[in-house]
Design a protein around this motif. Structure first.
Motif, PDB file in Angstrom:
ATOM      1  N   LEU A 481       5.411  -3.343   3.241  1.00 47.20           N
ATOM      2  CA  LEU A 481       5.809  -2.224   2.384  1.00 47.20           C
ATOM      3  C   LEU A 481       6.588  -2.700   1.170  1.00 47.20           C
ATOM      4  O   LEU A 481       6.345  -2.237   0.039  1.00 47.20           O
ATOM      5  CB  LEU A 481       6.653  -1.228   3.193  1.00 47.20           C
ATOM      6  N   LYS A 484       4.300  -4.108  -1.477  1.00 39.16           N
ATOM      7  CA  LYS A 484       3.572  -3.057  -2.186  1.00 39.16           C
ATOM      8  C   LYS A 484       4.470  -2.344  -3.191  1.00 39.16           C
ATOM      9  O   LYS A 484       4.053  -2.039  -4.327  1.00 39.16           O
ATOM     10  CB  LYS A 484       3.001  -2.047  -1.174  1.00 39.16           C
ATOM     11  N   GLU A 617      -0.979  -2.858   7.362  1.00 39.32           N
ATOM     12  CA  GLU A 617      -1.377  -2.404   6.027  1.00 39.32           C
ATOM     13  C   GLU A 617      -1.481  -0.876   5.987  1.00 39.32           C
ATOM     14  O   GLU A 617      -0.963  -0.227   5.080  1.00 39.32           O
ATOM     15  CB  GLU A 617      -2.715  -3.031   5.636  1.00 39.32           C
ATOM     16  N   ASP A 618      -2.150  -0.313   6.973  1.00 36.08           N
ATOM     17  CA  ASP A 618      -2.317   1.145   7.016  1.00 36.08           C
ATOM     18  C   ASP A 618      -0.971   1.844   7.199  1.00 36.08           C
ATOM     19  O   ASP A 618      -0.725   2.899   6.602  1.00 36.08           O
ATOM     20  CB  ASP A 618      -3.260   1.534   8.159  1.00 36.08           C
ATOM     21  N   SER A 619      -0.113   1.257   8.006  1.00 43.40           N
ATOM     22  CA  SER A 619       1.200   1.849   8.231  1.00 43.40           C
ATOM     23  C   SER A 619       2.031   1.843   6.955  1.00 43.40           C
ATOM     24  O   SER A 619       2.700   2.833   6.618  1.00 43.40           O
ATOM     25  CB  SER A 619       1.938   1.090   9.340  1.00 43.40           C
ATOM     26  N   ALA A 620       1.992   0.722   6.222  1.00 47.68           N
ATOM     27  CA  ALA A 620       2.729   0.639   4.959  1.00 47.68           C
ATOM     28  C   ALA A 620       2.192   1.656   3.956  1.00 47.68           C
ATOM     29  O   ALA A 620       2.954   2.295   3.223  1.00 47.68           O
ATOM     30  CB  ALA A 620       2.642  -0.777   4.402  1.00 47.68           C
ATOM     31  N   ASP A 621       0.860   1.829   3.921  1.00 45.50           N
ATOM     32  CA  ASP A 621       0.268   2.823   3.018  1.00 45.50           C
ATOM     33  C   ASP A 621       0.705   4.243   3.389  1.00 45.50           C
ATOM     34  O   ASP A 621       0.915   5.085   2.511  1.00 45.50           O
ATOM     35  CB  ASP A 621      -1.255   2.721   3.060  1.00 45.50           C
ATOM     36  N   ALA A 622       0.851   4.513   4.700  1.00 48.81           N
ATOM     37  CA  ALA A 622       1.302   5.832   5.147  1.00 48.81           C
ATOM     38  C   ALA A 622       2.732   6.111   4.655  1.00 48.81           C
ATOM     39  O   ALA A 622       3.061   7.237   4.266  1.00 48.81           O
ATOM     40  CB  ALA A 622       1.236   5.924   6.666  1.00 48.81           C
ATOM     41  N   LEU A 624       4.069   4.745   1.917  1.00 45.04           N
ATOM     42  CA  LEU A 624       3.952   4.945   0.465  1.00 45.04           C
ATOM     43  C   LEU A 624       3.512   6.377   0.153  1.00 45.04           C
ATOM     44  O   LEU A 624       4.027   7.011  -0.777  1.00 45.04           O
ATOM     45  CB  LEU A 624       2.958   3.957  -0.130  1.00 45.04           C
ATOM     46  N   THR A 625       2.576   6.889   0.919  1.00 41.07           N
ATOM     47  CA  THR A 625       2.111   8.261   0.711  1.00 41.07           C
ATOM     48  C   THR A 625       3.252   9.254   0.913  1.00 41.07           C
ATOM     49  O   THR A 625       3.437  10.189   0.117  1.00 41.07           O
ATOM     50  CB  THR A 625       0.961   8.586   1.681  1.00 41.07           C
ATOM     51  N   THR A 628       5.631   9.103  -2.020  1.00 42.43           N
ATOM     52  CA  THR A 628       5.047   9.757  -3.202  1.00 42.43           C
ATOM     53  C   THR A 628       5.181  11.272  -3.097  1.00 42.43           C
ATOM     54  O   THR A 628       5.571  11.953  -4.052  1.00 42.43           O
ATOM     55  CB  THR A 628       3.571   9.362  -3.357  1.00 42.43           C
TER      56      THR A 628
END
Length: 633
Positions: A481, A484, A617-622, A624-625, A628
């Motif tokens: 995270l 990113k 990766e998917d967890s970090a993107d979650a 970030l979402t 946002t």
């Protein structure tokens, strides 16, 4: 006939009027097991004619059934109401009894003698004006006698009756009586007990209880009842102290009336008196003293009233109205004496609710100076407190409160601590004095604000608090995270549990107390970093909900995100990247979360990550979402 009825009615009204205005003495009985506390109280109830005929018949029947007094009445059965107490012949709970004489009303608390019931004894003593400490004439001054005397001094009871009981079993020996009194006075002087009245008694036979005994021609003092009827009580002392009234309720039924309701803790107040509202320090003048029965010309300690003021000053529940010329102190850090009353141990640094008077604030034990061995009075170092232990410690509050030292005023100096999760009372405490730092340290206003710092970085400050079992994947996801966020041009810092223990927290172990302090320090560091405008990623097991809630409370609303990295214990143990579970199962690593130390999972985290179905990766993107959507990035 009507005339006789009127006379009877008049007599009843006169009796009730006289009874209503009698003074009230609250006292406790304490001492070693089998010293005769319950028997003494039963005798007092009997001699004051407070036992009804049906109660007397039941007592006689129970006494024959139990058979402990050879067929005679067992007065202890009037008080030892709990089945467990009757079976064991001891007092466990605090038993309260009411009785009265022509001169005074009484509430007596029969307190337990066993060391494991120290909290019960403290509870009974907290409202008492006087303590009757019993000593078995055959045994003399025992460890329990010293312990209870110390607790009596600690609680602030000034009047002590030393009742040397069972004198009939030592042939009413004058020498034995004076030997015991001499031993006790030497100890009492060392702990600060000064006002002591010694009386030789036999609780079972009633000698020197309500009437003078022919068996003690060498004793010229009062009977126990005579002393109880004439001794000065705290009520008189409180009336002589400066005015204090904690505000319980702000009464605003309409736009034309604004009154402040409460029980007057000390002193007196009259219309026209100057008063000060604390902790704000604003002053005004009393206009009216309002009661249900009409306005009063004056009110004193012990009365519940509503005060109206001449000025519209800001006063809320929990504030204190006091004499303007002699107000209580105001502070947010204190040295206190604490009696721990919970089965779960005290953890310094953990936030508790502190209730003093009508005020409730958040509090932490910042420094546990030492605990006191109540049997020997020795001081010992301690990191935590267990049930019934007593310690001197420093407390820090999240806001300043008005107080008086406990030795001056029990109402504004005595407090309780409450568990924030269960609402259970976990400790009783006494404020000794405010720490000098609470008056000398002030918050410095800064021209560059957190908003300005974050604005310069083009972001909003936030704390992302990753929590979960060891091996859940917290550090891995947090690292992904941060990369990113960094790629997006955001200013971040990652506080990792293992890394922090190499420096800031290298002095801490893994006990529950050390875990609490570990999280407290990290939470304060995260708050400072967020104040600098950073997005702070915190990756710690942080097993206890109370400490995660404490960390949340340090941040403004909307800046704290609890991220639950959810992995089953079986899966975390299967991964065991660092080999820690293997060591814990082998007994080589104590206090390991999930094995021999609990983990309290978040109930409603802002972000819930299930690493059994999502990659780092998917967890970090979650995350970030979520950031946002919250407007952080």
């Amino acid at each position: 006939m009507a005339h006789i009825s009127e006379l009877i009615e008049t007599d009843i009204e006169a009796y009730l009027e006289a009874h209503q205005h009698k003074s009230l003495l609250r006292f406790i009985t304490c001492g070693s097991v089998d010293d005769g506390k319950s028997t003494l109280i039963g005798r007092l109830l009997y001699d004051s004619k407070m036992i009804f005929e049906d109660q007397m018949a039941a007592l006689e029947a129970d006494s024959k059934k139990v058979g402990t007094q050879g067929g005679e009445i067992d007065f202890a059965l009037l008080v030892d109401g709990l089945a467990a107490e009757r079976e064991q012949g001891i007092t466990i709970d605090v038993a309260y009894r009411f009785f009265s004489t022509d001169k005074r009303k009484f509430i007596v608390a029969d307190t337990p003698g066993h060391e494991q019931y120290t909290r019960n004894m403290v509870t009974g003593a907290s409202t008492a004006d006087l303590a009757v400490i019993l000593i078995d004439a055959r045994k003399g001054v025992l460890t329990q006698t010293r312990r209870h005397s110390f607790l009596v001094a600690l609680i602030g009871i000034r009047q002590v009756v030393l009742a040397v009981n069972k004198m009939d079993l030592v042939d009413w020996s004058k020498d034995r009586f004076h030997e015991i009194v001499s031993d006790y006075l030497a100890f009492a002087d060392a702990i600060g007990l000064k006002d002591i009245t010694a009386i030789p008694i036999s609780g079972l036979n009633g000698d020197n209880i309500a009437s003078t005994s022919a068996a003690t021609p060498w004793y010229g003092g009062p009977t126990l009842m005579q002393h109880l009827e004439s001794v000065e009580i705290d009520e008189d002392r409180l009336k002589a102290r400066p005015f204090r009234m904690p505000v319980q309720w702000v009464n605003r039924p309409n736009l034309d009336f604004r009154g402040f309701c409460g029980l007057i803790a000390s002193g007196a107040v009259r219309p026209g008196d100057k008063v000060r509202a604390l902790p704000s320090g604003r002053t005004s003048t009393v206009e009216r003293i309002v009661t249900r029965d009409g306005d009063l010309a004056a009110a004193v300690a012990g009365q519940s009233v509503t005060l109206t003021l001449a000025d519209e000053i800001d006063v809320s529940r929990g504030d204190v109205l006091a004499a303007a010329a002699s107000p209580p102190e105001v502070a947010d850090q204190f040295e206190t004496t604490l009696v721990w009353m919970a089965d779960e141990e005290l953890l310094p640094g953990r936030p508790y609710w502190l209730k003093l008077g009508t005020k409730t604030v958040s509090a932490q034990v910042t420094d546990l100076k030492y605990k006191i061995n109540v049997n020997t009075l020795e001081h010992a170092a301690a990191k935590t407190l267990a049930l019934n232990e007593i310690a001197v410690c420093n407390l820090a509050l999240d806001q300043a409160i008005a107080f008086d030292p406990y030795e001056d005023d029990k109402d504004l100096g005595g407090f309780i601590l409450i568990d924030r999760m269960t609402n259970a009372t976990v400790a009783a405490g006494m404020i000794r004095f405010a720490l000098r730092r609470s008056h000398n340290i002030h918050w410095q206003a800064l021209d560059v604000t957190r908003t300005a710092r974050a604005g310069a970085k083009g972001q909003k400050p936030a704390v992302l608090w990753f929590t979960g079992l060891s091996g859940a994947g917290k550090s891995t996801i947090a690292n992904v995270l941060e990369k990113k966020l960094f790629a997006l041009g955001k200013h971040t810092y990652l506080l990792d549990g293992d890394n922090v223990r190499h420096g800031l927290n290298k002095d801490l172990g893994f006990t529950d107390a050390d875990r609490v302090e570990n999280i407290r320090r990290v939470a304060e560091v995260a708050r400072l970093m967020a104040d600098a405008g950073l997005i702070v990623i915190v990756s710690f097991i942080s097993p206890f909900k109370a400490e995660r809630d404490m960390a949340r409370s340090l941040l403004p609303p909307g800046e704290f995100f609890e991220v639950f990295v959810d992995t089953s214990l079986a899966e975390a143990e299967r991964r065991d990247v660092k080999g820690l579970y293997k060591k814990a199962r082998a007994g080589e690593l104590k206090h390991f979360t999930g094995v021999d130390s609990p983990y309290e999972a978040p109930e409603s985290p802002e972000i819930h990550l299930d690493t059994a179905v999502a990659s780092p990766e998917d967890s970090a993107d979650a995350v970030l979402t979520a950031l946002t959507e919250a407007g952080v990035i």
